[in-house]
Design a protein around this motif. Structure first.
Motif, PDB file in Angstrom:
ATOM      1  N   VAL A  45       0.837  -1.209   0.000  1.00 13.36           N
ATOM      2  CA  VAL A  45       0.000   0.000   0.000  1.00 13.36           C
ATOM      3  C   VAL A  45       0.865   1.250   0.000  1.00 13.36           C
ATOM      4  O   VAL A  45       0.611   2.204  -0.746  1.00 13.36           O
ATOM      5  N   LEU A  46       1.913   1.263   0.800  1.00  9.48           N
ATOM      6  CA  LEU A  46       2.795   2.432   0.842  1.00  9.48           C
ATOM      7  C   LEU A  46       3.551   2.617  -0.471  1.00  9.48           C
ATOM      8  O   LEU A  46       3.720   3.739  -0.956  1.00  9.48           O
ATOM      9  N   ARG A  47       3.999   1.514  -1.054  1.00  7.15           N
ATOM     10  CA  ARG A  47       4.792   1.617  -2.274  1.00  7.15           C
ATOM     11  C   ARG A  47       3.960   2.050  -3.479  1.00  7.15           C
ATOM     12  O   ARG A  47       4.374   2.912  -4.259  1.00  7.15           O
ATOM     13  N   TYR A  48       2.798   1.448  -3.641  1.00  6.80           N
ATOM     14  CA  TYR A  48       2.009   1.709  -4.840  1.00  6.80           C
ATOM     15  C   TYR A  48       0.880   2.708  -4.633  1.00  6.80           C
ATOM     16  O   TYR A  48       0.391   3.275  -5.606  1.00  6.80           O
ATOM     17  N   GLY A  49       0.468   2.926  -3.393  1.00  9.52           N
ATOM     18  CA  GLY A  49      -0.611   3.867  -3.142  1.00  9.52           C
ATOM     19  C   GLY A  49      -0.147   5.179  -2.559  1.00  9.52           C
ATOM     20  O   GLY A  49      -0.811   6.192  -2.677  1.00  9.52           O
ATOM     21  N   GLY A  50       0.980   5.152  -1.898  1.00 11.16           N
ATOM     22  CA  GLY A  50       1.501   6.362  -1.291  1.00 11.16           C
ATOM     23  C   GLY A  50       0.953   6.583   0.108  1.00 11.16           C
ATOM     24  O   GLY A  50       0.143   5.813   0.636  1.00 11.16           O
ATOM     25  N   LEU A  51       1.400   7.671   0.711  1.00 10.24           N
ATOM     26  CA  LEU A  51       1.040   7.977   2.088  1.00 10.24           C
ATOM     27  C   LEU A  51      -0.450   8.287   2.239  1.00 10.24           C
ATOM     28  O   LEU A  51      -1.071   7.907   3.235  1.00 10.24           O
ATOM     29  N   SER A  52      -1.035   8.936   1.252  1.00  4.80           N
ATOM     30  CA  SER A  52      -2.461   9.272   1.362  1.00  4.80           C
ATOM     31  C   SER A  52      -3.327   8.009   1.344  1.00  4.80           C
ATOM     32  O   SER A  52      -4.302   7.916   2.094  1.00  4.80           O
ATOM     33  N   THR A  53      -2.993   7.037   0.511  1.00  5.09           N
ATOM     34  CA  THR A  53      -3.731   5.772   0.491  1.00  5.09           C
ATOM     35  C   THR A  53      -3.525   5.007   1.782  1.00  5.09           C
ATOM     36  O   THR A  53      -4.454   4.399   2.312  1.00  5.09           O
ATOM     37  N   TYR A  54      -2.307   5.041   2.299  1.00  7.69           N
ATOM     38  CA  TYR A  54      -2.014   4.368   3.569  1.00  7.69           C
ATOM     39  C   TYR A  54      -2.857   4.967   4.695  1.00  7.69           C
ATOM     40  O   TYR A  54      -3.461   4.240   5.482  1.00  7.69           O
ATOM     41  N   ARG A  55      -2.909   6.282   4.756  1.00  7.31           N
ATOM     42  CA  ARG A  55      -3.702   6.938   5.805  1.00  7.31           C
ATOM     43  C   ARG A  55      -5.190   6.670   5.623  1.00  7.31           C
ATOM     44  O   ARG A  55      -5.930   6.577   6.600  1.00  7.31           O
ATOM     45  N   ALA A  56      -5.650   6.542   4.382  1.00  8.08           N
ATOM     46  CA  ALA A  56      -7.051   6.225   4.132  1.00  8.08           C
ATOM     47  C   ALA A  56      -7.368   4.775   4.496  1.00  8.08           C
ATOM     48  O   ALA A  56      -8.512   4.448   4.816  1.00  8.08           O
ATOM     49  N   ALA A  57      -6.382   3.892   4.454  1.00 11.80           N
ATOM     50  CA  ALA A  57      -6.590   2.476   4.755  1.00 11.80           C
ATOM     51  C   ALA A  57      -6.521   2.166   6.249  1.00 11.80           C
ATOM     52  O   ALA A  57      -6.926   1.077   6.665  1.00 11.80           O
ATOM     53  N   ILE A  58      -6.031   3.087   7.057  1.00 10.65           N
ATOM     54  CA  ILE A  58      -5.918   2.844   8.495  1.00 10.65           C
ATOM     55  C   ILE A  58      -7.273   2.562   9.140  1.00 10.65           C
ATOM     56  O   ILE A  58      -7.402   1.598   9.912  1.00 10.65           O
ATOM     57  N   PRO A  59      -8.348   3.327   8.859  1.00 12.72           N
ATOM     58  CA  PRO A  59      -9.646   2.981   9.451  1.00 12.72           C
ATOM     59  C   PRO A  59     -10.146   1.592   9.035  1.00 12.72           C
ATOM     60  O   PRO A  59     -10.771   0.891   9.831  1.00 12.72           O
ATOM     61  N   LEU A  60      -9.861   1.184   7.814  1.00 13.76           N
ATOM     62  CA  LEU A  60     -10.242  -0.154   7.378  1.00 13.76           C
ATOM     63  C   LEU A  60      -9.527  -1.219   8.204  1.00 13.76           C
ATOM     64  O   LEU A  60     -10.151  -2.177   8.672  1.00 13.76           O
ATOM     65  N   ALA A  61      -8.237  -1.044   8.402  1.00 17.64           N
ATOM     66  CA  ALA A  61      -7.472  -2.012   9.184  1.00 17.64           C
ATOM     67  C   ALA A  61      -7.965  -2.061  10.627  1.00 17.64           C
ATOM     68  O   ALA A  61      -8.119  -3.145  11.210  1.00 17.64           O
ATOM     69  N   LEU A  62      -8.226  -0.912  11.217  1.00 16.45           N
ATOM     70  CA  LEU A  62      -8.741  -0.890  12.584  1.00 16.45           C
ATOM     71  C   LEU A  62     -10.128  -1.513  12.663  1.00 16.45           C
ATOM     72  O   LEU A  62     -10.461  -2.197  13.635  1.00 16.45           O
ATOM     73  N   GLY A  63     -10.940  -1.313  11.640  1.00 13.03           N
ATOM     74  CA  GLY A  63     -12.263  -1.930  11.599  1.00 13.03           C
ATOM     75  C   GLY A  63     -12.190  -3.438  11.522  1.00 13.03           C
ATOM     76  O   GLY A  63     -12.980  -4.144  12.157  1.00 13.03           O
ATOM     77  N   VAL A  64     -11.249  -3.954  10.760  1.00 11.89           N
ATOM     78  CA  VAL A  64     -11.085  -5.409  10.663  1.00 11.89           C
ATOM     79  C   VAL A  64     -10.668  -5.984  12.015  1.00 11.89           C
ATOM     80  O   VAL A  64     -11.201  -6.996  12.464  1.00 11.89           O
TER      81      VAL A  64
END
Length: 92
Positions: A45-64
């Motif tokens: 996610v960090l390599r191909y999506g960048g920091l903004s995608t990583y920060r957007a994915a944090i709520p998803l990870a916490l939800g899981v």
């Protein structure tokens, strides 16, 4: 001591003294693959999506993680209330 010195000299060293200390415990085998997959997903996610995608994915990870905890808690309480044997994973 060598790992501590390596960590002081090379800050981004992938070798951590704490990781080495707990690597010999029996429960590390149970979480090694999930931790590797989580690390791999984060790196991708960090390599191909960048920091903004990583920060957007944090709520998803916490939800899981919270969803897993809540579902497991529900089933444990349900098993306790009904007297049924809860699902167990016995590795050893």
């Amino acid at each position: 001591m060598g790992l501590i010195l390596l960590r002081r000299v090379w800050i981004t060293s992938p070798f951590n003294p704490v990781g080495f200390a707990i690597s010999g415990s029996w429960n590390t085998m149970m979480v090694a693959v999930p931790l590797f997959l989580a690390w791999l997903l984060k790196a991708l996610v960090l390599r191909y999506g960048g920091l903004s995608t990583y920060r957007a994915a944090i709520p998803l990870a916490l939800g899981v993680v919270c969803g897993e905890f809540l579902v497991e808690t529900f089933w444990e309480v349900f098993a306790l209330a009904t007297g049924l044997q809860p699902y167990r994973i016995w590795m050893f």
